[in-house]
Scaffold this motif. Structure first.
Motif, short mmCIF file in Angstrom:
data_model
loop_
_atom_site.label_atom_id
_atom_site.label_comp_id
_atom_site.label_asym_id
_atom_site.label_seq_id
_atom_site.Cartn_x
_atom_site.Cartn_y
_atom_site.Cartn_z
N VAL A 1 139.10 11.18 55.26
CA VAL A 1 138.59 9.81 55.36
C VAL A 1 137.57 9.56 54.24
O VAL A 1 137.63 8.52 53.57
N LEU A 2 136.68 10.49 54.03
CA LEU A 2 135.68 10.33 52.97
C LEU A 2 136.36 10.21 51.61
O LEU A 2 136.01 9.34 50.79
N SER A 3 137.34 11.04 51.34
CA SER A 3 138.06 10.97 50.07
C SER A 3 138.78 9.64 49.91
O SER A 3 138.76 9.04 48.83
N CYS A 4 139.39 9.16 50.98
CA CYS A 4 140.12 7.90 50.93
C CYS A 4 139.18 6.74 50.57
O CYS A 4 139.48 5.95 49.68
N VAL A 5 138.05 6.65 51.26
CA VAL A 5 137.15 5.52 50.98
C VAL A 5 136.42 5.71 49.64
O VAL A 5 136.10 4.72 48.98
N ALA A 6 136.21 6.94 49.21
CA ALA A 6 135.58 7.17 47.91
C ALA A 6 136.52 6.75 46.78
O ALA A 6 136.09 6.21 45.77
N ARG A 7 137.82 7.00 46.95
CA ARG A 7 138.80 6.66 45.91
C ARG A 7 139.25 5.22 45.96
O ARG A 7 139.48 4.61 44.93
N GLN A 8 139.39 4.66 47.17
CA GLN A 8 140.04 3.37 47.30
C GLN A 8 139.20 2.30 47.98
O GLN A 8 139.65 1.17 48.12
N GLY A 9 137.99 2.65 48.41
CA GLY A 9 137.17 1.72 49.18
C GLY A 9 136.58 0.61 48.33
O GLY A 9 136.69 0.64 47.11
N PRO A 10 136.01 -0.37 48.97
CA PRO A 10 135.89 -0.49 50.42
C PRO A 10 137.23 -0.87 51.07
O PRO A 10 138.02 -1.60 50.50
N LEU A 11 137.43 -0.30 52.26
CA LEU A 11 138.65 -0.52 53.04
C LEU A 11 138.28 -0.80 54.48
O LEU A 11 137.27 -0.29 54.97
N SER A 12 139.12 -1.55 55.16
CA SER A 12 138.92 -1.73 56.60
C SER A 12 139.31 -0.43 57.29
O SER A 12 140.06 0.39 56.74
N GLN A 13 138.83 -0.25 58.51
CA GLN A 13 139.19 0.95 59.27
C GLN A 13 140.70 0.98 59.50
O GLN A 13 141.30 2.05 59.46
N ARG A 14 141.31 -0.17 59.71
CA ARG A 14 142.76 -0.23 59.91
C ARG A 14 143.48 0.26 58.66
O ARG A 14 144.43 1.03 58.73
N GLN A 15 143.01 -0.16 57.47
CA GLN A 15 143.63 0.28 56.22
C GLN A 15 143.51 1.79 56.05
O GLN A 15 144.46 2.46 55.63
N VAL A 16 142.34 2.34 56.37
CA VAL A 16 142.16 3.80 56.27
C VAL A 16 143.11 4.51 57.22
O VAL A 16 143.79 5.46 56.83
N ALA A 17 143.18 4.04 58.46
CA ALA A 17 144.06 4.67 59.45
C ALA A 17 145.51 4.62 58.98
O ALA A 17 146.24 5.62 59.09
N GLU A 18 145.95 3.50 58.43
CA GLU A 18 147.32 3.38 57.95
C GLU A 18 147.58 4.29 56.76
O GLU A 18 148.61 4.96 56.69
N ARG A 19 146.66 4.32 55.80
CA ARG A 19 146.87 5.14 54.60
C ARG A 19 146.90 6.62 54.90
O ARG A 19 147.62 7.37 54.26
N LEU A 20 146.12 7.05 55.87
CA LEU A 20 146.04 8.48 56.18
C LEU A 20 146.92 8.87 57.36
O LEU A 20 146.97 10.05 57.72
N ARG A 21 147.59 7.89 57.96
CA ARG A 21 148.43 8.14 59.13
C ARG A 21 147.60 8.76 60.26
O ARG A 21 148.01 9.71 60.92
N LEU A 22 146.40 8.23 60.46
CA LEU A 22 145.51 8.68 61.53
C LEU A 22 145.55 7.67 62.67
O LEU A 22 145.70 6.46 62.42
N ASP A 23 145.35 8.13 63.88
CA ASP A 23 145.20 7.24 65.01
C ASP A 23 143.88 6.48 64.87
O ASP A 23 142.85 7.08 64.58
N ALA A 24 143.93 5.16 65.05
CA ALA A 24 142.73 4.34 64.89
C ALA A 24 141.61 4.79 65.83
O ALA A 24 140.43 4.73 65.47
N GLY A 25 141.97 5.24 67.03
CA GLY A 25 140.96 5.72 67.97
C GLY A 25 140.25 6.97 67.47
O GLY A 25 139.04 7.11 67.64
N ASP A 26 141.00 7.87 66.84
CA ASP A 26 140.40 9.08 66.27
C ASP A 26 139.51 8.74 65.08
O ASP A 26 138.51 9.41 64.84
N LEU A 27 139.89 7.72 64.35
CA LEU A 27 139.15 7.34 63.14
C LEU A 27 137.74 6.87 63.48
O LEU A 27 136.80 7.15 62.72
N VAL A 28 137.55 6.20 64.60
CA VAL A 28 136.24 5.67 64.97
C VAL A 28 135.20 6.79 65.01
O VAL A 28 134.12 6.66 64.44
N GLY A 29 135.53 7.90 65.65
CA GLY A 29 134.60 9.02 65.74
C GLY A 29 134.29 9.63 64.38
O GLY A 29 133.16 10.02 64.10
#
Length: 175
Positions: free
Chosen positions: A42-70
């Motif tokens: 997540v840190l790498s994603c937002v460092a390279r491509q941010g700012p991003l919405s949490q939904r965009q991060v979850a989609e790009r990394l194929r993470l569950d949005a609920g897991d991303l919040v924590g």
């Protein structure tokens, strides 16, 4: 009782599973205070491509949005990321890495390179390259994020790039 070979050892998916477990154990031993791979992804994603919405991060990394919040909460508490209202849409948050977060990520990527050097020590540089090439081919076949991945032999600067540390995947397993 006769000791027979484990038939699972003939399964590449089982061997990948065991390799993942080895990565997590070795990483925890070498870098006990470093956060797990999902945090770094997540840190790498937002460092390279941010700012991003949490939904965009979850989609790009194929993470569950609920897991991303924590994960985002932990990044914010550590001062590695900022979550601000998105100026384009005040209902959502935009995530970005802080300068401290970028420095921390650089140190973690150096650690990942040392981890790779340790894990792949039994292989020659050519064997390590072939292993990465085969993994990338498998991943690219199933996940377009890996299509056209850079040649792992190309050095992109930074310490320990021999094993291509930092290739992001959608794994949610801690390491």
């Amino acid at each position: 009782m006769e000791d027979r070979p484990d038939p699972l050892c003939a399964s590449p998916s089982y061997l990948l599973f065991e390799t993942g477990r080895l990565v997590r154990r070795t990483s925890a031993r070498m870098f006990p205070d470093q956060p797990g791979l999902p945090y770094l992804l997540v840190l790498s994603c937002v460092a390279r491509q941010g700012p991003l919405s949490q939904r965009q991060v979850a989609e790009r990394l194929r993470l569950d949005a609920g897991d991303l919040v924590g994960i985002v909460d932990a990044l914010e508490r550590a001062g590695h990321a900022l979550r601000r209202r998105d100026p384009e849409d005040r209902r959502r948050y935009a995530l970005d890495a802080t300068e401290d977060g970028r420095l921390f990520l650089g140190a973690c990527l150096d650690n990942r390179a040392r981890l790779d050097d340790t894990l792949f020590a039994p292989l020659s540089p050519d064997e390590t390259h072939l292993f990465k090439e085969l993994l990338l081919r498998i991943l690219a076949h199933h996940d377009d994020r890996f299509a056209g991945a850079p040649d792992p032999r190309r050095r992109q600067g930074g310490a320990g790039q021999r094993t291509g540390a930092g290739m992001a995947s959608g794994s949610t397993a801690s390491s």
